[in-house]
Design a protein around this motif. Sequence first.
Motif, mmCIF file in Angstrom:
data_model
loop_
_atom_site.group_PDB
_atom_site.id
_atom_site.type_symbol
_atom_site.label_atom_id
_atom_site.label_comp_id
_atom_site.label_asym_id
_atom_site.label_seq_id
_atom_site.Cartn_x
_atom_site.Cartn_y
_atom_site.Cartn_z
ATOM 1 N N PRO A 14 1.629 14.266 4.111
ATOM 2 C CA PRO A 14 1.400 12.947 5.076
ATOM 3 C C PRO A 14 -0.164 12.770 5.468
ATOM 4 C CG PRO A 14 3.309 14.450 5.792
ATOM 5 C CD PRO A 14 2.731 14.911 4.572
ATOM 6 N N THR A 15 -0.624 11.838 5.262
ATOM 7 C CA THR A 15 -1.939 11.674 5.737
ATOM 8 C C THR A 15 -2.460 10.462 6.403
ATOM 9 O OG1 THR A 15 -4.352 11.907 4.587
ATOM 10 C CG2 THR A 15 -2.464 10.325 3.374
ATOM 11 N N GLU A 16 -3.618 10.609 7.189
ATOM 12 C CA GLU A 16 -4.081 9.288 7.920
ATOM 13 C C GLU A 16 -4.249 8.120 7.262
ATOM 14 O OE1 GLU A 16 -7.385 10.713 10.265
ATOM 15 O OE2 GLU A 16 -6.186 12.491 11.115
ATOM 16 N N MET A 17 -4.230 7.138 7.794
ATOM 17 C CA MET A 17 -4.500 5.826 6.778
ATOM 18 C C MET A 17 -4.797 4.706 8.075
ATOM 19 S SD MET A 17 -1.971 3.487 7.455
ATOM 20 C CE MET A 17 -2.499 2.347 5.923
ATOM 21 N N GLY A 66 7.811 0.086 6.150
ATOM 22 C CA GLY A 66 8.219 0.684 5.018
ATOM 23 C C GLY A 66 8.503 2.274 5.369
ATOM 24 N N ARG A 67 8.716 2.986 4.487
ATOM 25 C CA ARG A 67 9.132 4.567 4.825
ATOM 26 C C ARG A 67 8.007 5.196 4.858
ATOM 27 N NH1 ARG A 67 14.646 6.762 4.155
ATOM 28 N NH2 ARG A 67 13.356 8.514 4.809
ATOM 29 N N LEU A 68 7.253 5.525 5.918
ATOM 30 C CA LEU A 68 6.036 6.299 6.114
ATOM 31 C C LEU A 68 6.313 7.593 5.437
ATOM 32 C CD1 LEU A 68 5.137 4.079 7.962
ATOM 33 C CD2 LEU A 68 3.927 5.807 9.254
ATOM 34 N N ASP A 69 7.727 8.174 5.425
ATOM 35 C CA ASP A 69 7.862 9.504 5.141
ATOM 36 C C ASP A 69 7.953 9.574 3.599
ATOM 37 O OD1 ASP A 69 10.268 8.132 5.231
ATOM 38 O OD2 ASP A 69 11.603 9.760 5.770
ATOM 39 N N GLU A 70 7.925 8.402 2.955
ATOM 40 C CA GLU A 70 7.752 8.380 1.503
ATOM 41 C C GLU A 70 6.616 8.017 1.048
ATOM 42 O OE1 GLU A 70 11.243 5.949 0.435
ATOM 43 O OE2 GLU A 70 12.716 7.414 0.804
ATOM 44 N N ASP A 82 4.978 4.906 1.980
ATOM 45 C CA ASP A 82 4.743 3.397 2.064
ATOM 46 C C ASP A 82 4.440 2.919 3.265
ATOM 47 O OD1 ASP A 82 5.067 0.889 1.682
ATOM 48 O OD2 ASP A 82 7.385 0.712 1.547
ATOM 49 N N VAL A 83 3.117 2.732 3.081
ATOM 50 C CA VAL A 83 2.179 2.169 4.212
ATOM 51 C C VAL A 83 1.956 0.723 4.304
ATOM 52 C CG1 VAL A 83 1.564 4.561 5.120
ATOM 53 C CG2 VAL A 83 0.259 3.207 3.469
ATOM 54 N N SER A 84 2.732 0.076 3.451
ATOM 55 C CA SER A 84 2.538 -1.659 3.266
ATOM 56 C C SER A 84 2.597 -2.242 4.786
ATOM 57 C CB SER A 84 3.673 -2.171 2.474
ATOM 58 O OG SER A 84 3.768 -1.323 1.175
ATOM 59 N N LEU A 85 1.716 -3.106 4.794
ATOM 60 C CA LEU A 85 1.484 -4.004 6.103
ATOM 61 C C LEU A 85 2.510 -5.023 6.116
ATOM 62 C CD1 LEU A 85 0.122 -4.177 8.783
ATOM 63 C CD2 LEU A 85 -1.732 -5.603 7.603
ATOM 64 N N THR A 86 3.072 -5.500 7.261
ATOM 65 C CA THR A 86 4.021 -6.405 7.455
ATOM 66 C C THR A 86 3.395 -7.296 8.561
ATOM 67 O OG1 THR A 86 6.012 -5.661 6.385
ATOM 68 C CG2 THR A 86 6.006 -7.675 7.794
ATOM 69 N N ILE A 87 2.977 -8.615 8.143
ATOM 70 C CA ILE A 87 2.208 -9.425 9.280
ATOM 71 C C ILE A 87 3.490 -10.459 9.518
ATOM 72 C CG2 ILE A 87 0.440 -11.200 9.799
ATOM 73 C CD1 ILE A 87 -1.071 -9.893 7.212
ATOM 74 N N MET A 88 3.866 -10.547 10.702
ATOM 75 C CA MET A 88 5.035 -11.280 11.238
ATOM 76 C C MET A 88 4.306 -12.758 11.355
ATOM 77 S SD MET A 88 7.109 -8.878 11.264
ATOM 78 C CE MET A 88 8.478 -8.835 12.157
ATOM 79 N N ASN A 89 5.254 -13.834 11.349
ATOM 80 C CA ASN A 89 4.713 -14.834 11.750
ATOM 81 C C ASN A 89 3.437 -15.637 11.190
ATOM 82 O OD1 ASN A 89 5.245 -17.688 12.781
ATOM 83 N ND2 ASN A 89 4.570 -17.129 14.828
ATOM 84 N N VAL A 90 3.252 -15.332 9.891
ATOM 85 C CA VAL A 90 1.931 -15.514 9.635
ATOM 86 C C VAL A 90 1.385 -16.942 9.654
ATOM 87 C CG1 VAL A 90 0.754 -15.821 7.343
ATOM 88 C CG2 VAL A 90 2.257 -14.004 7.559
ATOM 89 N N CYS A 137 0.916 -1.318 0.093
ATOM 90 C CA CYS A 137 -0.059 0.024 0.074
ATOM 91 C C CYS A 137 1.019 1.099 0.166
ATOM 92 C CB CYS A 137 -0.790 0.029 1.182
ATOM 93 S SG CYS A 137 -2.165 1.372 1.186
ATOM 94 N N ILE A 138 0.883 1.717 -1.141
ATOM 95 C CA ILE A 138 1.921 3.095 -1.394
ATOM 96 C C ILE A 138 1.042 4.136 -1.874
ATOM 97 C CG2 ILE A 138 3.737 4.178 -2.464
ATOM 98 C CD1 ILE A 138 4.872 1.125 -2.389
ATOM 99 N N TYR A 139 1.235 5.443 -1.368
ATOM 100 C CA TYR A 139 0.440 6.502 -1.685
ATOM 101 C C TYR A 139 1.342 7.785 -2.166
ATOM 102 C CZ TYR A 139 0.654 9.110 2.612
ATOM 103 O OH TYR A 139 1.035 9.775 3.629
ATOM 104 N N ASP A 140 1.087 8.526 -3.040
ATOM 105 C CA ASP A 140 2.017 9.693 -3.735
ATOM 106 C C ASP A 140 1.768 10.811 -2.533
ATOM 107 O OD1 ASP A 140 3.179 11.749 -4.695
ATOM 108 O OD2 ASP A 140 2.387 11.234 -6.610
ATOM 109 N N ILE A 141 3.117 10.804 -1.499
ATOM 110 C CA ILE A 141 3.096 11.533 -0.164
ATOM 111 C C ILE A 141 3.523 12.947 -0.863
ATOM 112 C CG2 ILE A 141 5.607 11.240 0.348
ATOM 113 C CD1 ILE A 141 4.181 11.178 3.315
#
Length: 138
Positions: free
Chosen positions: A41-44, A82-86, A88-96, A32-36
């Motif tokens: 910066p915006t809520e998500m 990811g880099r929120l300041d860029e 990149d709000v991609s979600l990582t799920i640990m130990n799926v 999940c990436i948006y054009d910052i």
Amino acid sequence: MKILVLLLALLTVSECEKNVTGRTGQSITLPCIYDIKINGPTEMCWGRGPLPSSGCSNQLLATDGHKVMEESRASSRYQLEGRLDEGDVSLTIMNVTEEDAGLYGCRVEIFGWFNEEKHHVHLTVNRGEKMIKESPAG
């Protein structure tokens, strides 16, 4: 009539859908990436299941545009690496686990009416290889 069509086109929510596959025990990242640069910066938020008309159903975590709001995090297994300041709000799920399989939604709140970005990700989780313990020769 042309004005109505133009108005509907302008009010359209941006949506995309992706598929991600992983194995149990791994960490898996849902994109999940948006054009910052354009939106700032915006809520998500990230949630399980289809995204409702506002917010995220079954919310997993949310940001204020700069950092994860810890009170919004459903589990420490959910991370934004990811880099929120860029944007990149991609979600990582640990130990799926197999129970993690299903539909996820990322909603990025863009300023203005009906401007949010909605990203849906279908996660498929395959059972990981079982570790075979070798017995010592003897």
